[in-house]
Enzyme design. Structure first.
Site, PDB file in Angstrom:
ATOM      1  N   ASP A 114       0.857  -1.185   0.000  1.00  7.92           N
ATOM      2  CA  ASP A 114       0.000   0.000   0.000  1.00  7.92           C
ATOM      3  C   ASP A 114       0.889   1.229   0.000  1.00  7.92           C
ATOM      4  O   ASP A 114       2.010   1.199   0.526  1.00  7.92           O
ATOM      5  CB  ASP A 114      -0.918   0.010   1.225  1.00  7.92           C
ATOM      6  N   ASP A 131      -6.824  -1.408  -4.839  1.00  3.07           N
ATOM      7  CA  ASP A 131      -7.969  -1.157  -3.958  1.00  3.07           C
ATOM      8  C   ASP A 131      -8.983  -0.241  -4.637  1.00  3.07           C
ATOM      9  O   ASP A 131     -10.194  -0.466  -4.565  1.00  3.07           O
ATOM     10  CB  ASP A 131      -7.509  -0.526  -2.641  1.00  3.07           C
TER      11      ASP A 131
END
Length: 157
Positions: A114, A131
């Site tokens: 991330d 995402d």
């Protein structure tokens, strides 16, 4: 019928490989050291051991296998619901490409890579391109299903 199924499969695979490839390319840049800081958004490297908002991180290594089962289960469902698959091939390609990319991260890096950190006015969970593509794919699928059903209901009336 077979022609539209082939076309849908090509659309699905195109969406899958495009999202998967773009996501992995961005993650490669992040892993190689790309960083950015601003007043609103930072690009930082975080390995997320859980899912959204680090939920289920207590499952540790087992989470990746749970996600594989979920992806396979959804794929089997779609094979049996061929009309749904044909109608939403691009959205499913996006969701599957992003999902597989995140699962690959778990095997290769021990967690999902991330990097987008929004912090203007409040701290938001750190997330990645995959995402966003999952959210967009599901959102478009729901909108198209809702409006398609509305359109079908008007035609029947």
């Amino acid at each position: 019928m077979l022609k539209t199924t082939k076309k849908s499969l090509l659309v699905f695979m195109g969406g899958f490989f495009l999202i998967f490839g773009v996501d992995q390319a961005i993650k490669y840049a992040i892993l190689e050291g790309f960083r950015y800081e601003s007043l609103m958004v930072d690009i930082v490297l975080v390995f997320n051991k859980g899912v959204a908002f680090s939920l289920l991180s207590f499952l540790e290594g087992g989470l990746k296998y749970l996600q594989i089962l979920l992806i396979l289960g959804l794929f089997i469902f779609l094979i049996r619901q061929i009309e749904l698959f044909k109608t939403h091939a691009i959205e499913f390609g996006m969701v599957f490409g992003a999902g597989v990319s995140n699962v690959l991260d778990r095997f290769v890096h021990g967690g999902v890579v991330d990097y987008v950190y929004y912090h203007y006015g409040f701290d938001f969970a750190i997330f990645n391109f995959a995402d966003v593509m999952i959210d967009v794919g599901v959102g478009v699928l729901l909108l198209r299903q809702f409006f398609f059903k509305q359109k079908q209901n008007k035609i029947k009336a």
